[in-house]
Design an enzyme around this catalytic site. Structure first.
Site, PDB file in Angstrom:
ATOM      1  N   ARG A 230      29.111  -0.447 -11.286  1.00  0.00           N
ATOM      2  CA  ARG A 230      29.109   0.374 -12.493  1.00  0.00           C
ATOM      3  C   ARG A 230      27.836   1.211 -12.544  1.00  0.00           C
ATOM      4  O   ARG A 230      26.750   0.723 -12.173  1.00  0.00           O
ATOM      5  CB  ARG A 230      29.187  -0.500 -13.752  1.00  0.00           C
ATOM      6  CG  ARG A 230      30.565  -1.097 -14.013  1.00  0.00           C
ATOM      7  CD  ARG A 230      31.586  -0.024 -14.397  1.00  0.00           C
ATOM      8  NE  ARG A 230      32.904  -0.571 -14.678  1.00  0.00           N
ATOM      9  CZ  ARG A 230      33.895  -0.670 -13.782  1.00  0.00           C
ATOM     10  NH1 ARG A 230      33.720  -0.255 -12.532  1.00  0.00           N
ATOM     11  NH2 ARG A 230      35.068  -1.166 -14.148  1.00  0.00           N
ATOM     12  N   HIS A 278      33.993   7.640  -7.980  1.00  0.00           N
ATOM     13  CA  HIS A 278      34.540   6.356  -8.472  1.00  0.00           C
ATOM     14  C   HIS A 278      35.885   6.052  -7.779  1.00  0.00           C
ATOM     15  O   HIS A 278      36.921   5.925  -8.433  1.00  0.00           O
ATOM     16  CB  HIS A 278      34.704   6.376 -10.000  1.00  0.00           C
ATOM     17  CG  HIS A 278      34.801   4.988 -10.579  1.00  0.00           C
ATOM     18  ND1 HIS A 278      34.266   4.632 -11.783  1.00  0.00           N
ATOM     19  CD2 HIS A 278      35.379   3.845 -10.086  1.00  0.00           C
ATOM     20  CE1 HIS A 278      34.501   3.348 -12.024  1.00  0.00           C
ATOM     21  NE2 HIS A 278      35.191   2.856 -11.003  1.00  0.00           N
TER      22      HIS A 278
HETATM   23  P1  NAP Z   1      34.299 -11.100 -10.371  1.00  0.00           P
HETATM   24  O1  NAP Z   1      35.321 -11.716  -9.481  1.00  0.00           O
HETATM   25  O2  NAP Z   1      34.310 -11.426 -11.815  1.00  0.00           O
HETATM   26  O3  NAP Z   1      32.868 -11.484  -9.738  1.00  0.00           O
HETATM   27  C1  NAP Z   1      31.676 -11.226 -10.390  1.00  0.00           C
HETATM   28  C2  NAP Z   1      30.531 -11.807  -9.586  1.00  0.00           C
HETATM   29  O4  NAP Z   1      29.291 -11.383 -10.162  1.00  0.00           O
HETATM   30  C3  NAP Z   1      30.518 -13.339  -9.587  1.00  0.00           C
HETATM   31  O5  NAP Z   1      30.139 -13.811  -8.314  1.00  0.00           O
HETATM   32  C4  NAP Z   1      29.441 -13.675 -10.609  1.00  0.00           C
HETATM   33  O6  NAP Z   1      28.751 -14.900 -10.388  1.00  0.00           O
HETATM   34  C5  NAP Z   1      28.471 -12.529 -10.369  1.00  0.00           C
HETATM   35  N1  NAP Z   1      27.613 -12.322 -11.551  1.00  0.00           N
HETATM   36  C6  NAP Z   1      27.972 -12.016 -12.820  1.00  0.00           C
HETATM   37  N2  NAP Z   1      26.903 -11.918 -13.617  1.00  0.00           N
HETATM   38  C7  NAP Z   1      25.829 -12.198 -12.849  1.00  0.00           C
HETATM   39  C8  NAP Z   1      24.441 -12.280 -13.099  1.00  0.00           C
HETATM   40  N3  NAP Z   1      23.921 -12.073 -14.316  1.00  0.00           N
HETATM   41  N4  NAP Z   1      23.629 -12.609 -12.078  1.00  0.00           N
HETATM   42  C9  NAP Z   1      24.132 -12.855 -10.841  1.00  0.00           C
HETATM   43  N5  NAP Z   1      25.447 -12.788 -10.532  1.00  0.00           N
HETATM   44  C10 NAP Z   1      26.283 -12.464 -11.527  1.00  0.00           C
HETATM   45  O7  NAP Z   1      34.353  -9.516 -10.258  1.00  0.00           O
HETATM   46  P2  NAP Z   1      34.973  -8.620  -9.076  1.00  0.00           P
HETATM   47  O8  NAP Z   1      36.446  -8.581  -9.160  1.00  0.00           O
HETATM   48  O9  NAP Z   1      34.363  -9.038  -7.792  1.00  0.00           O
HETATM   49  O10 NAP Z   1      34.444  -7.182  -9.501  1.00  0.00           O
HETATM   50  C11 NAP Z   1      33.062  -6.916  -9.650  1.00  0.00           C
HETATM   51  C12 NAP Z   1      32.846  -5.552 -10.273  1.00  0.00           C
HETATM   52  O11 NAP Z   1      33.166  -4.529  -9.340  1.00  0.00           O
HETATM   53  C13 NAP Z   1      33.760  -5.237 -11.473  1.00  0.00           C
HETATM   54  O12 NAP Z   1      33.267  -5.816 -12.655  1.00  0.00           O
HETATM   55  C14 NAP Z   1      33.700  -3.730 -11.515  1.00  0.00           C
HETATM   56  O13 NAP Z   1      32.616  -3.310 -12.320  1.00  0.00           O
HETATM   57  C15 NAP Z   1      33.414  -3.330 -10.071  1.00  0.00           C
HETATM   58  N6  NAP Z   1      34.555  -2.633  -9.455  1.00  0.00           N
HETATM   59  C16 NAP Z   1      34.363  -1.345  -9.059  1.00  0.00           C
HETATM   60  C17 NAP Z   1      35.400  -0.666  -8.454  1.00  0.00           C
HETATM   61  C18 NAP Z   1      35.186   0.738  -7.951  1.00  0.00           C
HETATM   62  O14 NAP Z   1      36.150   1.379  -7.541  1.00  0.00           O
HETATM   63  N7  NAP Z   1      33.974   1.230  -7.924  1.00  0.00           N
HETATM   64  C19 NAP Z   1      36.644  -1.300  -8.257  1.00  0.00           C
HETATM   65  C20 NAP Z   1      36.795  -2.604  -8.692  1.00  0.00           C
HETATM   66  C21 NAP Z   1      35.741  -3.279  -9.277  1.00  0.00           C
HETATM   67  P3  NAP Z   1      29.538 -16.315 -10.437  1.00  0.00           P
HETATM   68  O15 NAP Z   1      30.444 -16.326  -9.250  1.00  0.00           O
HETATM   69  O16 NAP Z   1      28.456 -17.316 -10.320  1.00  0.00           O
HETATM   70  O17 NAP Z   1      30.284 -16.327 -11.757  1.00  0.00           O
HETATM   71  C1  GLV Z   2      37.334   0.066 -11.160  1.00  0.00           C
HETATM   72  O1  GLV Z   2      36.203   0.467 -11.274  1.00  0.00           O
HETATM   73  C2  GLV Z   2      37.802  -1.180 -11.670  1.00  0.00           C
HETATM   74  O2  GLV Z   2      37.046  -1.854 -12.376  1.00  0.00           O
HETATM   75  O3  GLV Z   2      38.968  -1.541 -11.400  1.00  0.00           O
END
Ligand code: NAP
Ligand code: GLV
Length: 315
Positions: A230, A278
């Site tokens: 983000r 994005h």
């Molecule tokens: P997720 O499965 O919820 O994983 C989040 C990870 O972040 C977990 O490992 C969590 O730790 C860690 N985390 C959260 N808060 C933290 C903190 N304060 N300190 C250290 N680690 C922390 O999320 P995801 O599906 O992988 O997605 C992650 C992010 O990618 C989304 O929220 C979104 O913003 C972004 N995204 C971007 C795109 C794009 O196209 N650019 C697409 C999809 C997603 P724990 O495992 O210990 O809970």
């Molecule tokens: C994209 O940024 C998503 O959160 O799916």
């Protein structure tokens, strides 16, 4: 009962979603306009970053299913119905797309391909030292669905990869493909030892503005930042200063404080910044409709819902 699809979708995207969802959920009434539904009958909302207030006036709502992985914008909406389960998008096809984007960025940084693009623009013929994958230490911040897929792909490429996460009961069961560090105290030493930092954290009050002047100063001099999560994770003025001073060598940015990135923004023409619109991992209705359908069926059958957001944690 019926299903309301809403959010930031253009006409083509809306049509693609309706077609994929109706094929995956035959027998369900799914519409993208409340005028075609009876509000009191809507028990499921499928949302793609909807404007604040979109889910008001739906008294029978029992599930909000995000079509996006990140739910920061939804959680920032004070009118989001409290007490209604919120599920987010988790689709292996999306994680695979994210792993491809991260691999491209890291490979380009390792081998100097962004430098070669600059040299081409200047008509300059000059081979740079060829770095081996195992000469580079990469840290992936966030080891969730996206971070784990990325870490596995980078490790398979031969890079030295570590990961960082929050820790605690929620993550304890997840198998992680690389060595892990947890908690705020582990961050500075990890950053100090890493040539490339890949950010895949959710945006929460704890992670907002994480990459400010202080954090950027703890990174290894000459390191690169790849932000695929983000825009609000990064203080943009501080990043520009770190690039200008040489503290950072390059940034690959998919996400920004303001999107679309405004015309004239310094990132557009910055020689050490690579901009993506994005697009690191877009939700694809062709695979994601099945993910949605599984949760809709679970709700109808009284079964546990998948990929629920912990509103307290913010992800
Ligand atoms: P997720 O499965 O919820 O994983 C989040 C990870 O972040 C977990 O490992 C969590 O730790 C860690 N985390 C959260 N808060 C933290 C903190 N304060 N300190 C250290 N680690 C922390 O999320 P995801 O599906 O992988 O997605 C992650 C992010 O990618 C989304 O929220 C979104 O913003 C972004 N995204 C971007 C795109 C794009 O196209 N650019 C697409 C999809 C997603 P724990 O495992 O210990 O809970
Ligand atoms: C994209 O940024 C998503 O959160 O799916």
């Amino acid at each position: 009962m019926s299903i309301f699809l809403c959010g930031e979708l253009d006409a083509g995207e809306r049509q693609a979603w309706l077609q994929a969802l109706r094929a995956a959920l035959p027998g369900e009434c799914i519409e993208a306009s409340l005028e075609r539904l009876i509000s009191a009958d809507v028990d499921i909302a499928l949302v793609a970053n909807p404007p604040p207030g979109s889910l008001q006036g739906l008294p029978a709502l029992r599930l909000v299913q995000s079509l996006w992985a990140g739910v920061d914008r939804l959680l920032a909406d004070p009118t989001l119905p409290a007490g209604v389960p919120l599920a987010r998008m988790v689709d292996p096809a999306m994680s695979a797309a994210m792993a491809e984007t991260a691999l491209w960025a890291v490979l380009a940084l390792q081998r100097g391909f962004f430098s070669y693009a600059r040299q081409q623009a200047a008509g300059q013929w000059r081979a740079l030292p060829q770095r081996r994958a195992d000469e580079l230490q990469v840290v992936v911040l966030g080891l969730g669905e996206m971070g784990c897929a990325v870490a596995a792909r980078l490790a398979a490429q031969g890079l030295r990869v570590r990961g960082w996460r929050q820790g605690g009961s929620r993550s304890a069961d997840r198998a992680v493909p690389v060595p892990v560090d947890e908690g705020p105290d582990a961050l500075a030493p990890l950053l100090a030892g890493s040539d490339i930092v890949v950010n895949l954290l959710p945006l929460t009050p704890r992670t907002k503005g994480l990459f400010d002047a202080r954090t950027l100063a703890t990174m290894k001099p000459g390191a690169a930042l790849v932000n695929l999560a983000r825009g609000a994770h990064v203080v943009e003025a501080d990043l520009l200063a770190a690039l200008a001073s040489g503290q950072l060598s390059h940034a690959v940015l998919d996400v920004f404080q303001t999107e679309p990135l405004p015309p004239g923004h310094p990132f557009w023409a910055h020689p050490q910044v690579t901009v993506l619109p994005h697009a690191a991992a877009q939700t694809d209705p062709r695979s994601a409709a099945a993910v949605v359908a599984a949760n809709v069926r679970a709700l109808r059958a009284g079964q546990p819902l998948a990929h629920l957001v912990d509103r307290r944690r913010g992800y």
